[in-house]
Design an enzyme around this catalytic site. Structure first.
Site: not given
Ligand code: 26V
Length: 827
Positions: A369, A560-561, A566, A668, A672
């Site tokens: 992701h 968004k975050r 971003k 995403t 939306k």
């Molecule tokens: C990453 C990490 C890194 C390690 C520590 C904890 C933690 C928790 C969550 C994440 C998630 C980061 C990746 C993420 O959310 N990616 C997003 O995924 C979406 C669904 O595929 C995508 O639409 C977004 O572009 C993407 O940033």
């Protein structure tokens, strides 16, 4: 306002017949389950009453669905995810069951305010952002498509923090979402598995003289299951989401007696139950934190035991495992599952390594992701060894065999071995979880076309060459049930009035709206819906924040975050530019605009938190400047979560998707917003590209560098100063921010912001994209002046969003990765 929505097919089978029963049922539950009567019931009492009655109507179907899978020994897909960002459940479940209207009518008769009652429910905020919400959308699609799909994750006691804004700054508060109880979950005290940590490995020879490993002297924790039914829309299928909570083992109880140190024993017990206490709120950097690795192994270990128990009810060997079980790893977070399955098969079940490896790789698939290097997980070897000593050995063994193969294919290329190794040998050694996930899976997917291409060309290029065809694309989608039907009942009703109801399960049907984009009457109705949604949001902003938004102004949203990639800051540069244009030429014909921001910053992410403060400080100045005369307003909506998104999205005119090209894997929120008739202003990044292809370039505002340009500019040596020198407006904006125009009480407050751009290299190329962005925003304004043409574009956006239903995405996973089949349960 949502009182005209049509009942879906399920409810129409017995028109009207359920209402008296429903009333009786509600009153009985209020009395016997909640313990109140109609006179004393609070809104919360009614919420729980409504939820329990709805739940009752799910459970029969839920059991039938599970029995049907069981009876047919169906191949199941297990979605392993650290995060499920579900939001509220009541209205979703009622709509999926086809009971919503009936509920509202009956509760109205009982004198209950439905809108207040439904908002009593706390969001299940068990996720950070896109990745967690995608998991929730996928569960809705799996059930709606009658696919045997289970979610497996962690029942965090505290989900994503609640954000409050105090003095313009983010302050985090704990999300005690379970405080009043969770009516949707079924605790399963009997579904309990042991999870081991620490200890060491003992080698021994078994009766055939084969060397075996045994993991002993461990600290143990129990995982207890909580089940939540997941109903599909307009189908009998109700799937299951199983989340694990940590419980101390019985050992602790015994220690109370034996050690005489009762207080210490209870403290230890509490500590082991801390495992599932809280969701990590940082999706920016993969910190090498012990508790996080423990959380990962905790839920993976319990889930695999559960999956294998179910498999073994029907099978006495593991040969058919990949024919009956598909496990999707939602990012690398659960990728320790690969080593755990190997441990079970080899150490516990005594399968030969090669056989076990074959079964394992055919069972797992992995979704990536993010390309951001700092988010790629890699665990320090020493820590790994301490927590999971046997798994480290297994990973070494996997690595050794894998590198043998690499060496065969590319003899004499030690650099290649170093790059592909599961162990990063630079600096302190660490385990590269993404490499484990790739080697241990039969398919690896990206989440949008460009993201998959970049994966293949950059971070995983070696693997793409080594395993041709393993890396595939599955462009993300969103569930139209929550994001259109539920969030935007007025638009849903308008659409259904013209093309019927089928779009809710077959989103390509929206194409039938295309001819209506030229129909003046339809445009007017579409505009009226948008207007009503903007008025609804304006009322809510007034009520919550005392903020006055003019529904005639252009509602420009970035929700968004908060992340540097971003580029919320680029949006702010535009805001300040507009502010200056109004100040310098107050009599010109400026298009009134309300710029709306929402999003959480990771608690330790300095620049993201400073960006929130800057948004609020700019808002203070702009909103109170009499020269602006309300032609420009800025608002930061606190605590952006699923429920807030549902309120904001239907009211947007403009969707800001402005990440540096090559950084946003998919996005995403972009889908939306477009599905709700907002036009996108965006870069050629993530799914924006595919949205442009779908809606046509006349109906989207694309600007800025492409991903290729970004690489070129960076390698050629990017000089942000040059852009600043070349653009008077940009220079003025940066001067104002850096010199305290928006922070008179602390003029240096935003120096770090300007410094990242001018002194530290502007890594995300805001200044390089500034001029193009400002120009594109001008085109937005010009387009907005012609409301007829704007509505045409907006309608064409909605009409062409069919491809972005998560139903399409999930069907593609089912066909191309999981090989699972649709299986409606008999009614
Ligand atoms: C990453 C990490 C890194 C390690 C520590 C904890 C933690 C928790 C969550 C994440 C998630 C980061 C990746 C993420 O959310 N990616 C997003 O995924 C979406 C669904 O595929 C995508 O639409 C977004 O572009 C993407 O940033």
């Amino acid at each position: 306002m949502s009182s005209h929505i049509k009942k879906p097919a399920v409810a129409q089978k017995h028109p009207g017949s359920a209402a008296p029963e429903l009333k009786q049922s509600l009153v009985e539950h209020l009395t016997y389950v909640v313990g109140k009567d109609v006179l004393t019931a609070t809104d919360r009492d009614w919420f729980f009453t409504a939820a329990y009655v709805a739940r009752d109507r799910l459970t029969g179907r839920w059991m039938e669905t599970m029995q049907n899978y069981y009876a047919r020994d169906a191949k199941r897909v297990y979605y392993f995810s650290m995060e499920f960002l579900m939001g509220r459940t009541l209205v979703n479940n009622l709509l999926n069951l086809g009971f919503e209207q009936e509920y509202r009518e009956v509760l109205a008769e009982l004198g209950v305010n439905w809108d207040k009652v439904r908002k009593i429910e706390d969001d299940a905020g068990l996720g950070n952002g896109g990745l967690g919400r995608l998991a929730a959308c996928f569960l809705d699609s799996l059930a709606t498509l009658d696919l045997p799909g289970y979610g497996y994750g962690i029942r965090y006691e505290y989900g994503m923090f609640r954000q409050r804004i105090e003095n313009g700054r983010q302050v985090e508060h704990p999300d005690n979402w379970l405080r009043y109880g969770n009516p949707w979950e079924f605790p399963r005290a009997e579904v309990l598995y042991q999870v081991k940590f620490h200890g060491h490995v003992v080698k021994y020879s078994d009766e055939h003289g084969v060397e075996r490993s045994h993991w002993v002297a461990t600290d143990d924790v129990m995982a207890m299951a909580y089940d939540t039914p997941i109903p599909g829309y307009g189908t009998h299928t109700v799937n299951n989401m199983r989340l694990w909570a940590a419980k101390a083992t019985r050992d602790f109880d015994l220690r109370y007696f034996n050690e005489g140190n009762y207080i210490k024993a209870v403290e230890d017990k509490n500590e082991s139950e801390n495992l599932s206490k809280v969701l990590y709120p940082d999706d920016t950097t993969a910190m090498g934190r012990e508790l996080r690795l423990k959380q990962q192994y905790f839920f993976v270990c319990a889930s695999l035991q559960d999956v294998l128990r179910r498999y073994e009810k029907f099978h006495d060997d593991f040969d058919a495992l990949p024919d009956k079980v598909a496990i999707q790893l939602n990012d690398t977070h659960p990728s320790i599952a690969i080593a755990e399955l190997m441990r079970i098969l080899v150490d516990v079940r005594h399968l030969e390594w090669d056989k076990a490896w074959n079964l394992t790789t055919r069972t797992f698939a992995y979704t990536n992701h993010t390309l951001m290097p700092e988010a790629l997980e890699s665990w320090p070897v020493a820590m790994f060894e301490n927590i999971l000593p046997r798994h480290l050995q297994i990973i070494y063994e996997i690595n050794q065999r894998f590198l043998q193969d690499v060496m065969h294919r590319y003899p004499g290329d030690p650099a290649m071995l170093r790059r592909m190794s599961l162990i990063d040998e630079d600096g302190g050694k660490s385990v590269r979880m993404a490499h484990l996930a790739i080697v241990g899976s039969h398919k690896v997917n990206g989440v949008a076309r460009i993201h998959t291409e970049l994966m293949k060309q950059t971070i995983f290029a070696d693997f793409d060459r080594f395993y041709p065809g393993k890396i595939v694309n599955m462009t993300n989608g969103i569930t139209p049930r929550r994001w259109l039907n539920q969030a935007n009942p007025l638009l849903a009703e308008l659409i259904s009035s013209r093309i019927g109801d089928d779009w809710k399960k077959d989103l390509d049907q929206l194409k039938r709206l295309i001819p209506l984009a030229d129909d003046a009457a339809f445009r007017a109705e579409f505009a009226a819906v948008k207007r009503a949604n903007k008025e609804r949001l304006a009322r809510s902003l007034k009520h919550q924040l005392g903020f006055e938004a003019d529904p005639d102004s252009l509602f420009d949203m970035q929700i968004k975050r908060i992340h540097e990639y971003k580029r919320q800051l680029l949006n702010l540069l535009h805001v300040v530019t507009l502010y200056n244009r109004i100040r310098h030429d107050p009599d010109a014909d400026h298009v009134p605009r309300t710029v709306i921001f929402g999003g959480k910053a990771a608690p330790g992410y300095f620049m993201a938190k400073l960006t929130i403060k800057l948004i609020n400080d700019v808002a203070d100045i702009v909103n109170n400047d009499p020269h602006v005369a309300d032609r420009l307003k800025v608002v930061f909506v606190p605590n952006y979560d699923v429920s807030t998104a549902e309120e904001l999205i239907p009211a947007a005119d403009l969707s800001e998707q402005i990440s540096t090209a090559g950084t946003e894997a998919s996005g995403t929120g972009n889908m939306k917003l477009a599905m709700n008739g907002a036009l996108t202003i965006g870069t050629l990044d993530g799914a924006n590209i595919e949205i442009r292809d779908a809606v046509g370039e006349d109906n989207i505002f694309i600007f800025g560098l492409t991903a290729e340009d970004v690489t070129r500019v960076r390698t050629a040596g990017y000089r942000p100063w040059d852009y600043c020198q070349a653009n008077v407006e940009l220079r003025e904006v940066l001067d104002m921010i850096g010199s305290g125009y928006f922070s008179a009480d602390d003029p240096d407050r935003f120096k770090p912001v300007v410094d990242t751009l001018l002194r530290y290299g502007d890594y995300f190329l805001l200044l390089a994209d500034y001029a193009s962005y400002i120009d594109s925003q001008k085109q937005v304004e010009n387009a907005y002046r012609d409301q007829g043409q704007w509505m045409k574009k907006a309608i064409l956006n909605v009409a062409n969003m069919g491809r972005f239903s998560s139903d399409r995405t999930v069907m593609q996973y089912a066909d191309e990765i999981w090989d699972v089949r649709q299986m409606a349960s008999p009614e």
